[in-house]
Design a protein around this motif. Sequence first.
Motif, PDB file in Angstrom:
ATOM      1  N   VAL A   1      -7.158   2.123   4.695  1.00 20.66           N
ATOM      2  CA  VAL A   1      -6.046   2.319   3.761  1.00 20.66           C
ATOM      3  C   VAL A   1      -5.296   1.005   3.510  1.00 20.66           C
ATOM      4  N   ILE A   2      -5.043   0.246   4.571  1.00 18.59           N
ATOM      5  CA  ILE A   2      -4.288  -1.005   4.404  1.00 18.59           C
ATOM      6  C   ILE A   2      -5.116  -2.009   3.597  1.00 18.59           C
ATOM      7  N   GLU A   3      -6.395  -2.113   3.910  1.00 18.47           N
ATOM      8  CA  GLU A   3      -7.208  -3.071   3.140  1.00 18.47           C
ATOM      9  C   GLU A   3      -7.256  -2.674   1.673  1.00 18.47           C
ATOM     10  N   LYS A   4      -7.357  -1.398   1.423  1.00 22.45           N
ATOM     11  CA  LYS A   4      -7.446  -0.929   0.033  1.00 22.45           C
ATOM     12  C   LYS A   4      -6.136  -1.145  -0.721  1.00 22.45           C
ATOM     13  N   LEU A   5      -5.027  -0.804  -0.089  1.00 25.73           N
ATOM     14  CA  LEU A   5      -3.757  -0.824  -0.811  1.00 25.73           C
ATOM     15  C   LEU A   5      -3.017  -2.154  -0.686  1.00 25.73           C
ATOM     16  N   VAL A   6      -3.208  -2.857   0.417  1.00 20.87           N
ATOM     17  CA  VAL A   6      -2.416  -4.081   0.653  1.00 20.87           C
ATOM     18  C   VAL A   6      -3.268  -5.347   0.499  1.00 20.87           C
ATOM     19  N   ARG A   7      -4.552  -5.193   0.467  1.00 20.56           N
ATOM     20  CA  ARG A   7      -5.477  -6.328   0.336  1.00 20.56           C
ATOM     21  C   ARG A   7      -5.272  -7.366   1.442  1.00 20.56           C
ATOM     22  N   LEU A   8      -4.987  -6.879   2.625  1.00 22.57           N
ATOM     23  CA  LEU A   8      -4.846  -7.747   3.799  1.00 22.57           C
ATOM     24  C   LEU A   8      -6.025  -7.460   4.720  1.00 22.57           C
TER      25      LEU A   8
ATOM     26  N   THR B   1       1.058  -5.630  -4.224  1.00 17.24           N
ATOM     27  CA  THR B   1      -0.366  -5.352  -4.469  1.00 17.24           C
ATOM     28  C   THR B   1      -0.596  -4.044  -5.221  1.00 17.24           C
ATOM     29  N   LEU B   2       0.447  -3.237  -5.360  1.00 24.25           N
ATOM     30  CA  LEU B   2       0.320  -2.010  -6.153  1.00 24.25           C
ATOM     31  C   LEU B   2       1.431  -1.992  -7.184  1.00 24.25           C
ATOM     32  N   GLN B   3       1.151  -1.413  -8.330  1.00 25.00           N
ATOM     33  CA  GLN B   3       2.166  -1.229  -9.371  1.00 25.00           C
ATOM     34  C   GLN B   3       3.101  -0.096  -8.938  1.00 25.00           C
TER      35      GLN B   3
END
Length: 369
Positions: free
Chosen positions: A74-81, A185-187
Amino acid sequence: EQAEKQGYEHFMLKEIFEQPKVLRDTVRGRISDDNSSVLLKDISLGREEIKKIKKLFITACGTAYHAGVVGKYVIEKLVRLPVEVDIASEYRYRDPIIDPDSLVIVISQSGETADTLAALREAHRKGARVIAVTNVVDSSIAREADDVIYTWAGPEIAVASTKAYTTQLIAMYLLALYFAEIRGTLQGSEINEILTSLRQVPGQVQEMLNDTAQIQDFAGQYARHENAFFIGRGLDYTVATEGALKLKEISYIHAEAYAAGELKHGTLALIVENMPVVALATQPALLEKMISNIKEVHARGASIIGVALEGIAEMEEVSEKVIYIPRTHPVLTSVLTVVPLQLLAYYMAVARGCDVDKPRNLAKAVTVE
Ligand code: G6P
């Protein structure tokens, strides 16, 4: 003890049924009224510090580790970290490359697991900040971490974790969306859409719990088997690992979770006539590939229990049985998907006459390394 079980046959079942309430408790006060942002007052880490994070580590044991694997996704997908997730008993021995720009998240229901506490100390020794996600106020892990996000699951008595896991998932979603907003990273509209869906999840879990007859029936039919597989892709694979663990812990059925695309690289050799295969297919973007993986096992005679979003009729063609989960944002399915897997494990264990709340050889909190 009977009084504490409030009419349920086991603590595990009571705790499964408490999930709508405790999920709401864990969300409460942490989402703005208009669903536009996460209010994570729990953590003191400032906006600028959050922006500076270069790498995230998640470490935990058992079911909490499985929540961490969902967290990574979830974090990689939404935060790109970039997120590395480790089993706590392995973490410090691999000498992880942690520096002051790293953030370490430890997850622990009890807050007392020795290996998780040791991982936390290792992170501190290397100069990283640590956020703990735990269910027990003032536990050792809560006290030593820099910040704590409490899960409000209430006391969990059954050794096999259920409500603690789903509240840990909620904590992962809240943290990811909080970081996504700060790091841009998200609108706003995407955050709003996910938070609106997240608010509906506890009610959707309730909906699933209102009728468990179908799962009880399946459990009765499969209980005599000694082996089972759980397959999925993406987020479904992460949930499959927890589904397999639940079944192993309490029913002593050997269960293995497999990334569906990896089956043909070995495991397909174990698929024999009537082997139960729980196939999770809740990810719209991966549905087509998943269906072809299900066909591969089906062709070898496996008996498929599909888990899919409501309305996915294709699943009926490739499965013996299908359990439907309510529709939600694809990133949020984990909380819903795991519920039938918890129930399946529970009812299979009951059908086998197992001591569901106190499985052999296992302890609720492991305080030795
Ligand atoms: C034990 C329990 C598991 C739990 C794990 C981690 O093995 O039986 O249910 O997931 O410890 O516990 P924690 O309290 O750190 O989440």
